[in-house]
Scaffold this active site. Sequence first.
Site, PDB file in Angstrom:
ATOM      1  N   GLY A   7       0.846  -1.190   0.000  1.00 15.08           N
ATOM      2  CA  GLY A   7       0.000   0.000   0.000  1.00 15.08           C
ATOM      3  C   GLY A   7       0.875   1.231   0.000  1.00 15.08           C
ATOM      4  O   GLY A   7       1.344   1.678   1.043  1.00 15.08           O
ATOM      5  N   LEU A   8       1.098   1.799  -1.179  1.00 12.18           N
ATOM      6  CA  LEU A   8       2.034   2.915  -1.335  1.00 12.18           C
ATOM      7  C   LEU A   8       1.312   4.185  -1.757  1.00 12.18           C
ATOM      8  O   LEU A   8       1.733   4.899  -2.658  1.00 12.18           O
ATOM      9  CB  LEU A   8       3.113   2.544  -2.364  1.00 12.18           C
ATOM     10  CG  LEU A   8       3.927   1.289  -2.033  1.00 12.18           C
ATOM     11  CD1 LEU A   8       4.836   0.910  -3.190  1.00 12.18           C
ATOM     12  CD2 LEU A   8       4.735   1.481  -0.757  1.00 12.18           C
ATOM     13  N   GLY A   9       0.194   4.466  -1.065  1.00 16.78           N
ATOM     14  CA  GLY A   9      -0.527   5.707  -1.298  1.00 16.78           C
ATOM     15  C   GLY A   9       0.215   6.878  -0.685  1.00 16.78           C
ATOM     16  O   GLY A   9       1.431   6.833  -0.509  1.00 16.78           O
ATOM     17  N   ARG A  31      -1.177  -1.848  -5.879  1.00 19.79           N
ATOM     18  CA  ARG A  31      -1.987  -2.295  -7.024  1.00 19.79           C
ATOM     19  C   ARG A  31      -1.612  -1.544  -8.292  1.00 19.79           C
ATOM     20  O   ARG A  31      -1.597  -2.095  -9.384  1.00 19.79           O
ATOM     21  CB  ARG A  31      -3.472  -2.117  -6.724  1.00 19.79           C
ATOM     22  CG  ARG A  31      -4.038  -3.135  -5.767  1.00 19.79           C
ATOM     23  CD  ARG A  31      -5.543  -3.097  -5.760  1.00 19.79           C
ATOM     24  NE  ARG A  31      -6.066  -1.762  -5.504  1.00 19.79           N
ATOM     25  CZ  ARG A  31      -7.348  -1.426  -5.597  1.00 19.79           C
ATOM     26  NH1 ARG A  31      -8.242  -2.323  -5.964  1.00 19.79           N
ATOM     27  NH2 ARG A  31      -7.741  -0.185  -5.336  1.00 19.79           N
ATOM     28  N   ASN A  96      -6.009   2.634   9.658  1.00 20.67           N
ATOM     29  CA  ASN A  96      -6.946   3.048  10.707  1.00 20.67           C
ATOM     30  C   ASN A  96      -8.015   1.987  10.924  1.00 20.67           C
ATOM     31  O   ASN A  96      -9.198   2.206  10.691  1.00 20.67           O
ATOM     32  CB  ASN A  96      -7.599   4.381  10.340  1.00 20.67           C
ATOM     33  CG  ASN A  96      -6.677   5.559  10.533  1.00 20.67           C
ATOM     34  OD1 ASN A  96      -5.789   5.529  11.374  1.00 20.67           O
ATOM     35  ND2 ASN A  96      -6.885   6.602   9.752  1.00 20.67           N
ATOM     36  N   GLY A 124       0.215  11.987   8.785  1.00 21.32           N
ATOM     37  CA  GLY A 124      -0.301  12.411   7.489  1.00 21.32           C
ATOM     38  C   GLY A 124       0.785  12.649   6.448  1.00 21.32           C
ATOM     39  O   GLY A 124       1.824  11.997   6.429  1.00 21.32           O
ATOM     40  N   LYS A 174      -5.074   5.084  18.808  1.00 15.33           N
ATOM     41  CA  LYS A 174      -5.215   5.967  17.647  1.00 15.33           C
ATOM     42  C   LYS A 174      -6.661   6.420  17.477  1.00 15.33           C
ATOM     43  O   LYS A 174      -6.931   7.565  17.082  1.00 15.33           O
ATOM     44  CB  LYS A 174      -4.738   5.247  16.387  1.00 15.33           C
ATOM     45  CG  LYS A 174      -4.876   6.044  15.075  1.00 15.33           C
ATOM     46  CD  LYS A 174      -4.102   7.341  15.098  1.00 15.33           C
ATOM     47  CE  LYS A 174      -3.843   7.919  13.720  1.00 15.33           C
ATOM     48  NZ  LYS A 174      -5.003   8.060  12.850  1.00 15.33           N
ATOM     49  N   GLU A 181      -8.793  14.796  18.199  1.00 16.71           N
ATOM     50  CA  GLU A 181      -8.527  15.646  17.031  1.00 16.71           C
ATOM     51  C   GLU A 181      -9.812  16.276  16.507  1.00 16.71           C
ATOM     52  O   GLU A 181      -9.850  17.470  16.173  1.00 16.71           O
ATOM     53  CB  GLU A 181      -7.869  14.783  15.945  1.00 16.71           C
ATOM     54  CG  GLU A 181      -7.582  15.468  14.634  1.00 16.71           C
ATOM     55  CD  GLU A 181      -7.081  14.463  13.611  1.00 16.71           C
ATOM     56  OE1 GLU A 181      -7.814  14.196  12.638  1.00 16.71           O
ATOM     57  OE2 GLU A 181      -5.969  13.918  13.795  1.00 16.71           O
TER      58      GLU A 181
END
Length: 303
Positions: A7-9, A31, A96, A124, A174, A181
Site C-alpha cells: 500500500g504505497l498511497g 496495485r 486506521n 499524514g 489511535k 482531534e
Amino acid sequence: MKIGLVGLGKMGGNMARRLRRGGIEVVGYNRSSAIVEQLADEEGMIGADSLADVVAKLDAPRAVWLMLPCGEPTEQAIEALIPLLDEGDTIIDGGNANYQDSQLRGVMLADHKINFIDSGTSGGIWGLANGYCLMVGGEEEAVAAIEPVLKVLAPADDRGWAHVGPIGSGHFTKMIHNGIEYGMMQAFAEGLDLLHGKEEFNLDLAQITELWRHSSVVRSWLLDLTAEALSSDTKLEQIAPYVADSGEGRWTAIEAIEQGVPAPVMTLALQMRFASQDETGYGNRLLSVMRNAFGGHNIKDAN
C-alpha cells in the site's frame, strides 16, 4: 533490516521514502505499478508485483507492513498473506482499523503462529519530513523485532513511538487520538467563525492565528496548519462546507457509550461533521416548518 510494505498511497509511499532514507531495505507493492516503479527509481526500493513476490523477496523471519484502507482491503490482504508466510513471521497493520477487528485478527493469526502488530499511525502527509507518531500494540517480542523500523519512521529513536500494550491497543489509542482531534478541530472552527462574524472589528484571521502560535496556550500543530492555510486565503470561498469523517470518530463515540463515559465534545464534533454532509438539509427544513407552525416565523424560500 528489510521489511515489506504493501500500500504505497500518500502515507505508505512517504513511509517507504523515509525508511529508505533511514537505511531500511523496503520491498514495496501497490496495485498501481507506477508508484512502485517511481519509488524503485527514486529511493532504491525493491519493487514487487504481487504479495507473493513481496514475501519471496524478504528474509525470514519476515515482516510485512500493511498501509491499506480499513475493512475489506486489509482483510483480503491478510487472508492472502497467511498461506505465503511461515511460523514466526509478522504482519503489521498501520492503517486506521477498528481495534476490535485487530484483536480478532491477532487471534486468527496466532492460530497460524504468525505475529500480528497493530500500529496507530499519525503524521499524514507531513510524516516524511517530520516523522510519524506510532502507537503500537502487540506481543513484546514481535514489537522488539521491528524496533529499527519504528525508530526510523518516528521523529527520533527515543520519541514519537511507543509500545502501548497488547494487540488492539495501538488502534484503540489511535481511535481516541482521532476523537480528540475532532474536538480540537471543531473548537478552532467555531472560534474562528465567531471572529469572522464580528464584522465591526474587521479582524484579520491570518494575523490572529499567527499571533496565537506564539506562547498562547492553544498553540499546536493544528493551529500551525490553520494559520498557514489562512495566510494565503482568509475568505475560503472556493472551499465547500463539507467535512468528511474517516470512521474513527464514530468508533470513539460508540466506545464512550459502551463505557458509559461522557464525551460530549468529541461526540458533538462528530455530529457537526454529519451536519456538514447533509446535502438535502431535510432536518433543518423541518425545523423551519415547526418554527412557522408554532410561532409564525417566516420560512425562507429555497430559491
